[in-house]
Scaffold this motif. Structure first.
Motif, PDB file in Angstrom:
ATOM      1  N   LEU A  28      22.404  96.382  21.445  1.00  0.00           N
ATOM      2  CA  LEU A  28      22.802  95.188  20.739  1.00  0.00           C
ATOM      3  C   LEU A  28      21.235  95.491  20.379  1.00  0.00           C
ATOM      4  O   LEU A  28      20.281  96.056  20.736  1.00  0.00           O
ATOM      5  CB  LEU A  28      22.055  94.751  21.660  1.00  0.00           C
ATOM      6  N   TYR A  29      20.786  95.130  19.042  1.00  0.00           N
ATOM      7  CA  TYR A  29      19.870  94.993  18.054  1.00  0.00           C
ATOM      8  C   TYR A  29      18.830  94.151  17.498  1.00  0.00           C
ATOM      9  O   TYR A  29      19.764  92.967  17.868  1.00  0.00           O
ATOM     10  CB  TYR A  29      19.847  95.883  16.928  1.00  0.00           C
ATOM     11  N   ILE A  30      18.013  94.094  17.374  1.00  0.00           N
ATOM     12  CA  ILE A  30      16.939  92.620  16.742  1.00  0.00           C
ATOM     13  C   ILE A  30      16.412  93.635  15.224  1.00  0.00           C
ATOM     14  O   ILE A  30      16.369  95.127  15.563  1.00  0.00           O
ATOM     15  CB  ILE A  30      16.072  92.428  17.739  1.00  0.00           C
ATOM     16  N   GLU A  41      14.894  97.233  16.415  1.00  0.00           N
ATOM     17  CA  GLU A  41      14.373  97.281  17.654  1.00  0.00           C
ATOM     18  C   GLU A  41      15.734  97.776  18.617  1.00  0.00           C
ATOM     19  O   GLU A  41      16.818  97.201  18.526  1.00  0.00           O
ATOM     20  CB  GLU A  41      13.458  97.198  18.242  1.00  0.00           C
ATOM     21  N   CYS A  42      16.042  99.126  19.549  1.00  0.00           N
ATOM     22  CA  CYS A  42      17.051  98.823  20.508  1.00  0.00           C
ATOM     23  C   CYS A  42      16.946  98.410  21.709  1.00  0.00           C
ATOM     24  O   CYS A  42      15.969  98.598  22.237  1.00  0.00           O
ATOM     25  CB  CYS A  42      17.682  99.902  20.227  1.00  0.00           C
ATOM     26  N   ILE A 110      28.713  91.769  14.165  1.00  0.00           N
ATOM     27  CA  ILE A 110      28.520  90.916  14.736  1.00  0.00           C
ATOM     28  C   ILE A 110      27.088  89.882  14.509  1.00  0.00           C
ATOM     29  O   ILE A 110      26.147  90.946  15.528  1.00  0.00           O
ATOM     30  CB  ILE A 110      28.726  90.652  16.244  1.00  0.00           C
ATOM     31  N   ALA A 111      27.174  89.303  14.031  1.00  0.00           N
ATOM     32  CA  ALA A 111      25.210  89.226  13.985  1.00  0.00           C
ATOM     33  C   ALA A 111      24.894  87.558  13.655  1.00  0.00           C
ATOM     34  O   ALA A 111      25.140  87.326  13.588  1.00  0.00           O
ATOM     35  CB  ALA A 111      24.645  89.691  11.788  1.00  0.00           C
ATOM     36  N   TRP A 112      23.766  87.269  14.187  1.00  0.00           N
ATOM     37  CA  TRP A 112      22.964  86.219  14.150  1.00  0.00           C
ATOM     38  C   TRP A 112      21.895  85.916  14.380  1.00  0.00           C
ATOM     39  O   TRP A 112      21.274  86.627  14.501  1.00  0.00           O
ATOM     40  CB  TRP A 112      23.926  85.123  15.197  1.00  0.00           C
ATOM     41  N   LEU A 122      16.987  88.982  12.584  1.00  0.00           N
ATOM     42  CA  LEU A 122      18.866  88.968  13.629  1.00  0.00           C
ATOM     43  C   LEU A 122      19.152  89.701  14.319  1.00  0.00           C
ATOM     44  O   LEU A 122      18.055  90.721  14.948  1.00  0.00           O
ATOM     45  CB  LEU A 122      19.339  89.250  12.299  1.00  0.00           C
ATOM     46  N   TYR A 123      19.899  89.283  14.957  1.00  0.00           N
ATOM     47  CA  TYR A 123      20.262  90.489  16.265  1.00  0.00           C
ATOM     48  C   TYR A 123      21.495  90.327  15.872  1.00  0.00           C
ATOM     49  O   TYR A 123      22.285  90.263  15.074  1.00  0.00           O
ATOM     50  CB  TYR A 123      20.601  89.046  17.859  1.00  0.00           C
TER      51      TYR A 123
END
Length: 767
Positions: A28-30, A41-42, A110-112, A122-123
């Motif tokens: 998961l990244y932002i 950022e991880c 997958i992004a949101w 985005l995440y």
């Protein structure tokens, strides 16, 4: 995209199940394209993405939950500066997220939107390469259906294609999530890593996997099933299933007496022909309408996947395939089996979630943490050796290999059989093994030297009961204080003793003298104090038919589980009577049994899989009772859980070893007043451990492994611990920390643990 709209009811499944669908490996990244805080950022280096129901009707959450390696969770628990660290992030599945997916550099993403961040933030959940793009497609489809339900307050099954299309977003390319920054939480939670050594060899590049030439099918006598599907082949070089042909015909046929054949034919070629046998390692996944199996040639293994168009097609194929496999193994017609037995077999070969799965936040390990200390490393050990392994080597010039392991409960000792010798090892406080002595000659009272076939500790760990393969009617007892065989017990003139087991789970810690004995069709008590034959006639249960008993185990209360080479299991509350419960056979012979101390779980080992059976009754008049105490109703047999290795992992293992699966007897960790939290077994050079919490929660691939350069001969947990495993290799005995086991990847499967290098100060002993 929405051609699978009708599949939603199968994915959503039982409305009482909280989790709907999961992608079990990713990061998961932002990503902040326009922020001064840093580009990306991880958040979680290893995580799972889940779509989950909430308590509010038509409301769903996207949950990203951090995943732990074995042993890593304990490190986090011990950290004092992780007060605000969180293990999961949740997002209400709403159209404002603009959730979407794409494939980038061979990985699905997958992004949101980050609704609490700056515009453009985005995440991104970057899937592991092992996650199939089709799985991500299905995940996105479910998310779209959830968003539909939230807006319209009605079931997605009533939606039109046009209505669903409103929730398919394309906001332009998803920016790359560069792992240039790692969040403070991720830094704190990260398990310590050994610095990379200079000169470490990289994994060699592999050529793409190519399908082998198909073997022609024998003459067909009867077609059991014939269905159309997509065909995919697992590519070891990329770790993914690759589409081979969009439309093939898969046929299962009878080709001889108890002989069956699987044939897969495309438009212009025959892709596959192979016998239907246990080694195909079949796995049906109805969530993804898929069937995965293994195919062996003389020197390679392949993992294939068939994807069906709908649930009915897969069910028809499963019925035919499992009928063929069951008949081949049992040499009996499927139609003669009872309906409940057929359902039991079919259920065991698909993914299920067992009842009473631990709640979120529940502790994964029930034992106290034992602080791992490096101990004193002798000069014979390679400095590159993994810190949590302790090795003791034996001489290799005697032509013998280690064969059996008996772990002490009372005095922290382990005993390893090597030919006609027995090595004695002490378990130290630092979780190490210390060689104590060698019993150089196993000799019967009359002077004959023999190699013990089976061994069992007895009488407060002061005695070792042994069997000579050439003397099936007798047992021998060695006094471990003197290292000498002092008794020969003749069990019976006509009834052999093929198997023996303790009176109860922890009987070896007591002065209990009696124990259980079994022949191929008899179950009885052995009492060494009797004069003459030691079989207790009043507690003999003998069957007219040949049941071919193969294994036995007992609970703390002395309940008895008995398995057979036919694959069935009987449950007794005491000797001398009929079984309270009879669990039908899946087909493969059972080679070993273990039972949890409280009798709740039965662990049966077959050659290619492990069977975990819940013996607790969950409904009816005997609700809350064990199958040992009261019989299960005819229409409610115990629920099985088949613990197998992923066919893709099996293919990689076989590519390394050129050998099919062959499990050693699986064991629970055990200890007084301790819950069973882990399972250990091995196949070839691979030790494998399952995490019970993950198994019961239905997690994908709930196992980790450790590879050696030689085959593992025997293994078991140290008594009272689920963190330390004792393992016997052909010429070594090791104490292994379970946290050193790795997730199954190409690297962990292909890279053996480093062996000892210098031998000049190895224990100078004939052992």
């Amino acid at each position: 995209m929405f051609m699978l709209r009708g599949m939603g009811k199968y994915i959503f499944g039982d409305s009482t199940k909280q989790d709907i669908i999961q992608l079990d490996q990713g990061q998961l990244y932002i990503v902040r394209p326009n922020s001064v805080k840093g580009y990306s950022e991880c958040i979680f280096k290893d995580a799972a993405a889940t779509i989950r129901r909430t308590s509010t009707l038509y409301h769903y959450q996207l949950v990203i939950q951090r995943a732990y390696e074995e042993g890593e969770e304990e490190l986090v628990d011990d950290a004092e500066d992780v007060d605000d660290a969180k293990d999961e992030k949740t997002f209400l599945l709403d159209e404002s997220l603009h959730l979407r997916s794409m494939v980038r550099d061979g990985q699905a993403v997958i992004a949101w939107r980050d609704l609490s961040g700056d515009p453009g933030d985005l995440y991104e959940f970057v899937c592991d390469p092992s996650v199939q793009p089709s799985s991500v497609h299905t995940f996105e489809l479910v998310a779209i259906q959830c968003q539909f339900e939230r807006r319209y307050r009605r079931s997605h099954e009533t939606a039109t294609e046009q209505e669903l299309h409103q929730f398919s977003f394309s906001d332009g390319p998803i920016p790359s999530a560069s792992p240039t920054a790692v969040s403070p939480a991720a830094q704190v939670k990260k398990a310590p890593e050994t610095p990379a050594k200079k000169g470490k060899k990289e994994l060699a590049a592999l050529a793409p996997t190519v399908a082998p030439k198909a073997i022609p099918a024998p003459e067909i006598q009867e077609i059991l099933t014939r269905e159309v599907a997509e065909l995919h082949l697992f590519d070891i070089s990329t770790g993914t299933f690759v589409l081979q042909e969009q439309r093939v015909t898969a046929t299962v046929s009878e080709v001889g007496q108890w002989q069956y054949w699987l044939d897969i034919e495309g438009e212009n070629k025959v892709w596959l022909g192979q016998p239907v046998i246990a080694d195909i390692n079949p796995v049906f996944n109805f969530e993804y309408l898929s069937f995965i199996f293994n195919h062996y040639t003389d020197d390679s293994a392949y993992s294939w996947l068939l994807r069906f168009k709908d649930m009915e097609t897969e069910e028809n194929f499963q019925e035919g395939l499992m009928r063929a496999l069951w008949e081949q193994l049992n040499e009996q017609k499927w139609i003669k089996a009872k309906d409940q037995e057929r359902e039991y077999v079919l259920e065991a070969f698909q993914d299920i979630t067992m009842e009473d799965a631990p709640e979120e936040g529940e502790e994964e390990d029930e034992f106290e943490d034992v602080e791992e200390q490096p101990g004193n490393q002798s000069e014979e050990y390679d400095t590159d050796e993994e810190e949590d392994d302790t090795h003791v080597k034996g001489e290799q010039g005697d032509g013998k290999e280690n064969s059996q392991l008996a772990v002490g409960y009372k005095h922290d000792r382990s005993f390893v059989v090597r030919g006609s010798k027995i090595g004695v090892f002490k378990h130290t406080a630092n979780n190490e093994l210390e060689f104590q002595t060698n019993i150089s000659k196993v000799q019967a009272p009359k002077g004959k030297i023999f190699e013990p076939k089976k061994v069992m500790l007895h009488g407060e760990d002061t005695g070792l009961i042994m069997q000579d393969e050439n003397n099936p009617h007798s047992l021998f007892r060695m006094d471990l204080e003197y290292g000498k065989v002092v008794d020969e017990w003749k069990v019976h003139e006509d009834i052999p003793i093929d198997i023996f087991a303790p009176e109860s789970k922890f009987a070896q810690m007591t002065n209990e003298q009696t124990f259980l004995g079994l022949s191929h069709n008899a179950l009885y008590r052995v009492d060494p104090r009797l004069s003459g034959n030691k079989l207790v006639d009043s507690e003999l249960k003998q069957y007219v038919s040949k049941n071919d008993f193969s294994a036995a185990a007992t609970t703390e209360n002395g309940y008895i589980a008995v398995a057979s080479s036919k694959g069935d299991i009987r449950m007794f509350d005491r000797l001398g009577i009929n079984a309270k419960t009879h669990i039908p056979a899946l087909g493969e012979a059972i080679i070993g049994l273990d039972v949890s101390a409280d009798g709740r779980w039965i662990l049966a080992t077959c050659r290619t899989y492990i069977l975990l059976v819940d013996a607790l009754q969950h409904e009816g008049k005997n609700e809350g009772k064990l199958g040992f105490e009261k019989a299960f109703p005819k229409d409610a047999k115990p629920r099985p859980r088949r613990l197998g290795l992923s066919p893709s992992h099996v293919a990689q293992m076989q590519a390394e070893t050129k050998k099919p699966l062959s499990f050693t007897v699986a064991k629970f960790n055990t200890g007084l007043d301790a819950a069973e939290t882990a399972i250990i077994t091995s196949t070839g050079p691979f030790m494998v451990t399952w995490n019970m919490k993950k198994v019961l929660a239905g997690r994908k691939d709930p196992y980790t492994l450790k590879r050696y350069s030689e085959d593992v001969k025997a293994d078991n947990f140290r008594f009272g611990s689920d963190k330390n495993v004792i393992v016997a290799l052909p010429n070594e005995v090791n104490m292994v920390g379970r946290q050193t086991f790795k997730k199954p990847t190409r690297e962990s499967i292909s890279t053996p643990v480093r062996q000892l290098r210098s031998r000049h100060s190895i224990v100078n002993s004939p052992y």
